[in-house]
Structures are given as C-alpha cells and as structure tokens.
Design a protein around this motif. Structure first.
Motif, PDB file in Angstrom:
ATOM      1  N   LEU A 327       0.824  -1.210   0.000  1.00 59.32           N
ATOM      2  CA  LEU A 327       0.000   0.000   0.000  1.00 59.32           C
ATOM      3  C   LEU A 327       0.858   1.259   0.000  1.00 59.32           C
ATOM      4  O   LEU A 327       0.542   2.244  -0.679  1.00 59.32           O
ATOM      5  CB  LEU A 327      -0.927   0.001   1.218  1.00 59.32           C
ATOM      6  CG  LEU A 327      -2.007  -1.082   1.268  1.00 59.32           C
ATOM      7  CD1 LEU A 327      -2.758  -1.016   2.591  1.00 59.32           C
ATOM      8  CD2 LEU A 327      -2.974  -0.954   0.099  1.00 59.32           C
ATOM      9  N   GLN A 328       1.962   1.249   0.731  1.00 53.72           N
ATOM     10  CA  GLN A 328       2.770   2.460   0.890  1.00 53.72           C
ATOM     11  C   GLN A 328       3.757   2.706  -0.240  1.00 53.72           C
ATOM     12  O   GLN A 328       4.126   3.863  -0.480  1.00 53.72           O
ATOM     13  CB  GLN A 328       3.540   2.394   2.210  1.00 53.72           C
ATOM     14  CG  GLN A 328       2.665   2.550   3.451  1.00 53.72           C
ATOM     15  CD  GLN A 328       3.496   2.706   4.702  1.00 53.72           C
ATOM     16  OE1 GLN A 328       4.243   1.803   5.088  1.00 53.72           O
ATOM     17  NE2 GLN A 328       3.387   3.863   5.344  1.00 53.72           N
ATOM     18  N   THR A 329       4.164   1.662  -0.933  1.00 57.97           N
ATOM     19  CA  THR A 329       5.244   1.847  -1.910  1.00 57.97           C
ATOM     20  C   THR A 329       4.885   1.464  -3.338  1.00 57.97           C
ATOM     21  O   THR A 329       5.537   1.934  -4.278  1.00 57.97           O
ATOM     22  CB  THR A 329       6.485   1.031  -1.501  1.00 57.97           C
ATOM     23  OG1 THR A 329       6.178  -0.377  -1.585  1.00 57.97           O
ATOM     24  CG2 THR A 329       6.921   1.373  -0.090  1.00 57.97           C
ATOM     25  N   ALA A 330       3.871   0.621  -3.532  1.00 56.03           N
ATOM     26  CA  ALA A 330       3.618   0.093  -4.875  1.00 56.03           C
ATOM     27  C   ALA A 330       2.318   0.574  -5.501  1.00 56.03           C
ATOM     28  O   ALA A 330       2.136   0.439  -6.712  1.00 56.03           O
ATOM     29  CB  ALA A 330       3.629  -1.438  -4.845  1.00 56.03           C
ATOM     30  N   THR A 331       1.409   1.101  -4.710  1.00 53.61           N
ATOM     31  CA  THR A 331       0.150   1.583  -5.278  1.00 53.61           C
ATOM     32  C   THR A 331       0.348   2.993  -5.833  1.00 53.61           C
ATOM     33  O   THR A 331       1.199   3.752  -5.351  1.00 53.61           O
ATOM     34  CB  THR A 331      -0.957   1.615  -4.212  1.00 53.61           C
ATOM     35  OG1 THR A 331      -0.559   2.477  -3.133  1.00 53.61           O
ATOM     36  CG2 THR A 331      -1.223   0.230  -3.667  1.00 53.61           C
ATOM     37  N   LYS A 332      -0.440   3.349  -6.817  1.00 55.90           N
ATOM     38  CA  LYS A 332      -0.348   4.686  -7.386  1.00 55.90           C
ATOM     39  C   LYS A 332      -0.912   5.707  -6.414  1.00 55.90           C
ATOM     40  O   LYS A 332      -1.988   5.499  -5.860  1.00 55.90           O
ATOM     41  CB  LYS A 332      -1.101   4.748  -8.713  1.00 55.90           C
ATOM     42  CG  LYS A 332      -0.462   3.938  -9.818  1.00 55.90           C
ATOM     43  CD  LYS A 332      -1.185   4.130 -11.139  1.00 55.90           C
ATOM     44  CE  LYS A 332      -0.500   3.347 -12.256  1.00 55.90           C
ATOM     45  NZ  LYS A 332      -1.191   3.521 -13.555  1.00 55.90           N
ATOM     46  N   PRO A 333      -0.197   6.800  -6.184  1.00 61.43           N
ATOM     47  CA  PRO A 333      -0.720   7.822  -5.257  1.00 61.43           C
ATOM     48  C   PRO A 333      -1.963   8.487  -5.853  1.00 61.43           C
ATOM     49  O   PRO A 333      -1.956   8.924  -7.004  1.00 61.43           O
ATOM     50  CB  PRO A 333       0.442   8.807  -5.123  1.00 61.43           C
ATOM     51  CG  PRO A 333       1.263   8.607  -6.358  1.00 61.43           C
ATOM     52  CD  PRO A 333       1.126   7.170  -6.745  1.00 61.43           C
ATOM     53  N   ARG A 334      -3.025   8.521  -5.081  1.00 58.87           N
ATOM     54  CA  ARG A 334      -4.279   9.114  -5.539  1.00 58.87           C
ATOM     55  C   ARG A 334      -4.602  10.346  -4.716  1.00 58.87           C
ATOM     56  O   ARG A 334      -4.372  10.375  -3.499  1.00 58.87           O
ATOM     57  CB  ARG A 334      -5.426   8.112  -5.403  1.00 58.87           C
ATOM     58  CG  ARG A 334      -5.180   6.747  -6.024  1.00 58.87           C
ATOM     59  CD  ARG A 334      -5.016   6.810  -7.527  1.00 58.87           C
ATOM     60  NE  ARG A 334      -5.049   5.475  -8.125  1.00 58.87           N
ATOM     61  CZ  ARG A 334      -4.824   5.215  -9.398  1.00 58.87           C
ATOM     62  NH1 ARG A 334      -4.521   6.211 -10.223  1.00 58.87           N
ATOM     63  NH2 ARG A 334      -4.877   3.973  -9.861  1.00 58.87           N
ATOM     64  N   THR A 335      -5.137  11.345  -5.359  1.00 59.60           N
ATOM     65  CA  THR A 335      -5.547  12.570  -4.660  1.00 59.60           C
ATOM     66  C   THR A 335      -7.060  12.627  -4.583  1.00 59.60           C
ATOM     67  O   THR A 335      -7.751  12.265  -5.537  1.00 59.60           O
ATOM     68  CB  THR A 335      -5.029  13.817  -5.398  1.00 59.60           C
ATOM     69  OG1 THR A 335      -5.583  13.834  -6.714  1.00 59.60           O
ATOM     70  CG2 THR A 335      -3.514  13.807  -5.485  1.00 59.60           C
ATOM     71  N   ASN A 336      -7.566  13.028  -3.461  1.00 61.87           N
ATOM     72  CA  ASN A 336      -9.020  13.188  -3.301  1.00 61.87           C
ATOM     73  C   ASN A 336      -9.309  14.308  -2.311  1.00 61.87           C
ATOM     74  O   ASN A 336      -9.861  14.082  -1.235  1.00 61.87           O
ATOM     75  CB  ASN A 336      -9.677  11.882  -2.843  1.00 61.87           C
ATOM     76  CG  ASN A 336      -9.148  11.403  -1.492  1.00 61.87           C
ATOM     77  OD1 ASN A 336      -8.070  11.808  -1.068  1.00 61.87           O
ATOM     78  ND2 ASN A 336      -9.914  10.555  -0.825  1.00 61.87           N
ATOM     79  N   PRO A 337      -8.915  15.532  -2.646  1.00 61.83           N
ATOM     80  CA  PRO A 337      -9.143  16.638  -1.703  1.00 61.83           C
ATOM     81  C   PRO A 337     -10.626  16.855  -1.419  1.00 61.83           C
ATOM     82  O   PRO A 337     -11.470  16.719  -2.311  1.00 61.83           O
ATOM     83  CB  PRO A 337      -8.531  17.840  -2.432  1.00 61.83           C
ATOM     84  CG  PRO A 337      -8.557  17.472  -3.878  1.00 61.83           C
ATOM     85  CD  PRO A 337      -8.341  15.989  -3.916  1.00 61.83           C
ATOM     86  N   VAL A 338     -10.920  17.146  -0.170  1.00 62.57           N
ATOM     87  CA  VAL A 338     -12.292  17.443   0.234  1.00 62.57           C
ATOM     88  C   VAL A 338     -12.568  18.913  -0.039  1.00 62.57           C
ATOM     89  O   VAL A 338     -11.744  19.779   0.266  1.00 62.57           O
ATOM     90  CB  VAL A 338     -12.501  17.136   1.734  1.00 62.57           C
ATOM     91  CG1 VAL A 338     -13.919  17.487   2.161  1.00 62.57           C
ATOM     92  CG2 VAL A 338     -12.205  15.665   2.002  1.00 62.57           C
ATOM     93  N   LYS A 339     -13.702  19.202  -0.637  1.00 64.80           N
ATOM     94  CA  LYS A 339     -14.049  20.576  -0.964  1.00 64.80           C
ATOM     95  C   LYS A 339     -14.155  21.399   0.320  1.00 64.80           C
ATOM     96  O   LYS A 339     -14.910  21.063   1.221  1.00 64.80           O
ATOM     97  CB  LYS A 339     -15.377  20.628  -1.724  1.00 64.80           C
ATOM     98  CG  LYS A 339     -15.763  22.023  -2.189  1.00 64.80           C
ATOM     99  CD  LYS A 339     -17.065  21.997  -2.984  1.00 64.80           C
ATOM    100  CE  LYS A 339     -17.446  23.398  -3.448  1.00 64.80           C
ATOM    101  NZ  LYS A 339     -18.717  23.389  -4.218  1.00 64.80           N
ATOM    102  N   PRO A 340     -13.384  22.476   0.430  1.00 66.91           N
ATOM    103  CA  PRO A 340     -13.408  23.273   1.663  1.00 66.91           C
ATOM    104  C   PRO A 340     -14.729  24.030   1.818  1.00 66.91           C
ATOM    105  O   PRO A 340     -15.424  24.330   0.841  1.00 66.91           O
ATOM    106  CB  PRO A 340     -12.238  24.236   1.484  1.00 66.91           C
ATOM    107  CG  PRO A 340     -12.070  24.350  -0.005  1.00 66.91           C
ATOM    108  CD  PRO A 340     -12.440  23.010  -0.564  1.00 66.91           C
ATOM    109  N   MET A 341     -15.059  24.308   3.051  1.00 66.59           N
ATOM    110  CA  MET A 341     -16.254  25.080   3.375  1.00 66.59           C
ATOM    111  C   MET A 341     -15.878  26.172   4.352  1.00 66.59           C
ATOM    112  O   MET A 341     -14.924  26.039   5.127  1.00 66.59           O
ATOM    113  CB  MET A 341     -17.344  24.185   3.999  1.00 66.59           C
ATOM    114  CG  MET A 341     -17.883  23.109   3.083  1.00 66.59           C
ATOM    115  SD  MET A 341     -19.177  22.131   3.897  1.00 66.59           S
ATOM    116  CE  MET A 341     -20.395  23.396   4.231  1.00 66.59           C
TER     117      MET A 341
END
Length: 575
Positions: A327-341
């Motif tokens: 999980l830490q070294t071989a998976t592709k890094p994904r971004t999922n920012p939460v919309k700020p309020m």
C-alpha cells in the motif's frame, strides 16, 4: 472480457443477449442497478468481537500429509478473504449463510457454503467452485439458457485474481468443515434485478477475470502484499470510487469512497503522502491493520473493524507487513481533496465549548487522550482523513472499544442536535493542528442518521426522523433514551403503539406494548421492559405542546412509576 473467460458454448448467448442486458443496465443506472457493482457490507460487519463463532476446525482424519497441507492453506485463505462474516447470519452456524444484504434494489441473502449436499456446496465439483470464484457463475442456469450469474455482493470481481490452486484449497477447507442443513433464504429483489441475466451487460462492460498484475521491480514481500490486497482482501471494493454504472474507476483505485449502502467512508489507502497512507510510519500502519489501531493514527471502526477482527488480525504479522509495504510503496498515489467550506468562527467556538463539556474528560483538552485508555484526536488520521462522515458516525452512535477491555465511546445521537454534532465534528477535525476539512453540516448529520444501520444510531433516535425538525430537536433535548442492542430483539415496530397516546389511552397503550414486547421476547426482564417503555414513550412526551421541559420530565417520572408497577405485576393470559 478476455476470451479465456468465456467458453465457446456460451459465446452465442452472450452476443445475442448483450444489447438487451446493456439496455436494462442503462434504465437501471438512474435507480439502483449500478449498485450491483458494489460488494455490500452487511450490518453485522460492524459487530463487536465475539459476534461470530470461531472458524470451524477442519476434519483431516485419514488425509495424507499433502492433503492436510492443502486444507490448512485453505483455512488461511478463507480467513484472509473474510468469508465467514458474510456467510453467517446472527445466531446461525459458521458458513451456513442466511445473512441479509439490504440494497437499493432489494434484499439478498448469503448462501450456505458448508459441504451439505442438499443445501450447501457438497455436490459442487472443483470446476464449478472455480467458476463461481473466478468467473462469478454458479452451477445451473438462469432463464434456461443464461449462465447463473452471481450478484457481486460476493466480490468475485476481486476473487477472480486468486490462483487456481488457492481457489481449490479454499474448497478443500470448506469440504472438511461440518455440514449444516440450512436451506437458502430466497432473495427478495425488485424487478428487473431479480433476473440474473440482467447482469450480463454489466459483466460485458466492466468484468474481466485476470490475475494480479505484478511489476518486475517488486520484491517478494510487495508481491505478497499485492496478492493479499487485490485478490484476498478485496480492498478496492470499498476504498475505490465508482463510475455512473457503479463499476470501479480503474484510474482512482484506493482513492477513498463512500461505501454504498452504508453511511461510512472508506478512506484513501494509496501511497499518497498527503491523502493516503504513504507518510504513515510503517509500524503504525501495521498496528492499525493487525491490532486495530494505536495512539498515533487512530483505530479501525465501522466495517473496517470487522475486517481487522475477523481477518487481518488472524493473519501472521509478516503478511500485514507485506500488505503495508504494498500500500505504501507500490500503489499509485491518488488525490481526493475534500471541498473546503467556510465555517463561521462562532460555530467553531460552539464546537470547542461542546468538546469541553462532552469530550475533554476522556480525550483531554489538548486532544492527546490518555495512553492505552482513550485514543488521541490530535494528529489522528482516522478523524481528519477524507470527509467528515466517519467522525460524525462515531459521535452519533459511539463505537466499540478500540482495544481489548478498553472503555466504550458513548453515543451522543440522542443528546446533541444535528447542528451541535456538526459543530463539535468540525472543531476536532481542525483543532490542535489537525488538517481535516471542516465540512460537517446539520444536513450531513441528518443524512447520516437516515442511512445508518438502526442498531448503530439507535432505533428510537431513528424514530425522531419521522417527526418535524422542531419535535425531533425536542426529543433530543429531553434526553429520550436510545433503544439499546439488548432490546433490539422485539423490533422497533411495537414502538408505534405509543404514537398519539393521550392520558385517557395511556394505560391501555402501555398494556398493549408490554404484551407485544413479551410475545416477541418472552425472556425480557423487568428492568429491560421499563427501559423499553421509556424509550417508546419519551418521544411522545417530547412532542406535546404547551408543556415546559420541567413538566415533561415530571410526566415521564409519573409514567415510569406506573410502568414499573405494571412491569412488576404478574402477567395475565400469558401476555
């Protein structure tokens, strides 16, 4: 789908029916058909340790050493795949099935996978078992000519990556456990979802059986971790967002997603250092996955706690190290920012005050908790990661201990209003240097109440949702008690007996309620009955107009005095 996954005899059927099935999918996408692509989590998966029986030990008498080794491998694989919690209904025997999966398109029930020859899989051949796990096809036919497609409530979309020897090892283990004569509970799916052939279009578009794709640069440990995560643990089923037809988005695997059919959010577990687990200390991640958590990055809760309790914690720590490495070294890094309020400062100040009153005694004013007793909230990624859903859920319904013999987090669902829960949630996600986005609102808390399993957010509390908002707030202000797990047996339907009760009808209504509860639960104690009566009547009092809070409390006291006397009185005519 690769040609290797289709037999020549079936190919004409696939081609002839493809257009019809895809059309049905398109119609159903706006409703619930897309949910076929989700591995649903039964509500019992959030049960505390001990809710399920222990994995049955196989009978290996008369087997050769080689056969025993295969069965033992199968026992390990069955544990790693977390099979038993889905194939064991409450109070039933292991692997006998019958667990309900409530979905937007109806209710499904897990099948009996013990070696019973009538109701289980005792007559299945190795080839039939392989077809079920690898291709998602059971023995038999649908509509005479269609294969009997399995609904992906069973995550065969991930199990298809298992090697054939491992699939047959699982069967060897299941063949060696006690057979249970438990008939399959028929599914209750809405039309057209009760027609298995409808699955054909979805399968053509999104399902292809294939092994785990390993990179040449991966070490043996990372390769093992990939096999555990992608095939056995089926992590992508919950932790990945889905498209309009609810198939996993291959470009966003492990980026985090709302669990369909559940109010919980499965967080980003990719190698992203900002949004995922890439920056976690390896020991902390292993502790989270194998031990259930620690005082650094928080603890597992909701459906994930069941995965830890009944699967990951039962595996060797070396396997969990491999899983963490993948999980830490071989998976592709994904971004999922939460919309700020934008949250008003006054609301954060209110959240601070609520935290001081309700939370600080355990979690401390600085959010650091008390080592090995109360978990920290400062720096806890279980609190700050992703949207606010999981923090809302914990505040609403409490949680089971995060470690053995630890204290239980109380539920605040009937104590705090939706606005107050949102305020304290936003405070803890941003206080003490936490980087969570303050996106909780009263509306999101209300939505969580509506979608949460009833036994987690109190059946009585769920009944408040049928009241106008003002009345619902009044019930919480009065402190109406929750219907606890020990009283779920009779069900929530009897509580409606008290709706609309007046002083003239109250005694008769109470007698009716007591009779209904005793009939459903003959062993109920006097104290339990008193609690049940109070739980049923309290919201009724809360909605009365022209009464002060003091008057309502007095009315409840008078009712309880009378109810306790009635509960202690001898039953008449077996009521």
């Amino acid at each position: 789908m690769p040609s290797s996954s289709r037999s020549g005899s079936r190919l004409p059927v696939w081609i002839a029916a493809g257009a019809l099935a895809v059309a049905a999918l398109a119609v159903g996408a706006g409703m619930a058909l897309g949910d076929i692509g989700q591995a649903y989590l039964p509500t019992s998966e959030v049960s505390p340790p001990g809710a399920f029986a222990a994995m049955p030990k196989p009978n290996t008498t008369g087997m050769s050493p080689q056969q025993v080794a295969v069965v033992q491998r199968g026992e390990y694989l069955t544990t790693a795949a977390d099979c038993m919690p889905c194939h064991e209904a409450p109070g039933a025997k292991p692997f006998a099935g019958g667990l309900s999966f409530v979905t937007p398109f109806g209710t499904m029930y897990s099948p009996n996978i013990t070696p019973d020859k009538t109701n289980g899989i005792g007559n299945w051949t190795n080839k039939q078992f392989w077809n079920a796990l690898h291709y998602g096809i059971s023995p038999g036919h649908s509509l005479l000519v269609f294969p009997k497609y399995i609904y992906p409530a069973m995550p065969y979309t991930s199990y298809s990556k298992l090697s054939k020897p491992d699939v047959l090892a699982i069967k060897a283990y299941l063949d060696a456990i006690p057979a249970v004569d438990a008939p399959h509970v028929p599914n209750a799916l809405n039309f057209p979802f009760n027609i298995r052939a409808v699955l054909l279009g979805w399968r053509i578009l999104f399902f292809g059986a294939h092994p785990v794709h390993y990179q040449k640069s991966w070490s043996p440990a990372v390769r093992n971790g990939a096999y555990i995560a992608e095939a056995l643990g089926h992590c992508t089923e919950c932790h990945s967002p889905r498209n309009l037809l609810f198939a996993i988005k291959s470009s966003d695997t492990l980026a985090g997603a709302q669990i369909l059919g559940e109010p919980w959010y499965a967080p980003n577990i990719s190698s992203s250092r900002q949004y995922g687990v890439g920056a976690w200390n390896r020991a902390d991640l292993v502790s989270y996955l194998h031990e259930g958590g620690n005082m650094v990055n928080g603890s597992a809760f909701g459906p994930m706690k069941s995965v830890v309790d009944y699967s990951l914690s039962q595996l060797p720590v070396s396997d969990i190290n491999d899983l963490a490495a993948y999980l830490q070294t071989a998976t592709k890094p994904r971004t999922n920012p939460v919309k700020p309020m934008t949250i008003p400062a006054t609301e954060l100040a209110e959240g601070h005050a609520l935290y001081t009153t309700n939370c600080a005694a355990c979690h401390q004013a600085d959010g650091k908790g008390i080592a090995q007793v109360f978990p920290n909230l400062a720096g806890n990624q279980a609190v700050t990661g992703g949207p606010a859903d999981n923090t809302i859920g914990i505040v609403l319904g409490g949680m089971i201990p995060w470690h053995a013999n630890g204290p239980v987090m109380p539920a605040f669902g009937s104590i705090l209003s939706d606005h107050q829960i949102a305020a304290v949630t936003n405070y803890v996600r941003t206080a003490w240097g936490n980087h969570g986005v303050p996106n909780a609102t009263a509306a999101s808390v209300f939505a969580f109440r509506k979608s949460a399993p009833p036994h987690k957010i109190a059946l009585a509390d769920a009944d408040y949702l049928d009241l106008p908002p003002i009345a619902s707030a009044a019930a919480r202000k009065l402190g109406c008690p929750l219907l606890t797990d020990s009283l779920i047996g009779p069900g929530a339907g009897e509580m409606q007996i008290m709706a609309g009760a007046t002083p003239d009808t109250l005694a008769n209504r109470t007698s009716m309620l007591m009779a209904a509860v005793k009939k459903a639960n003959p062993g109920i104690t006097k104290d339990q009955m008193s609690q049940y009566l109070l739980t049923a009547y309290c919201p009724v009092v809360a909605t009365q107009s022209g009464m002060s809070l003091s008057d309502k409390k007095s009315a409840l006291k008078r009712f309880m005095d009378q109810a306790q006397a009635m509960a202690a009185a001898p039953s008449k005519q077996g009521s």
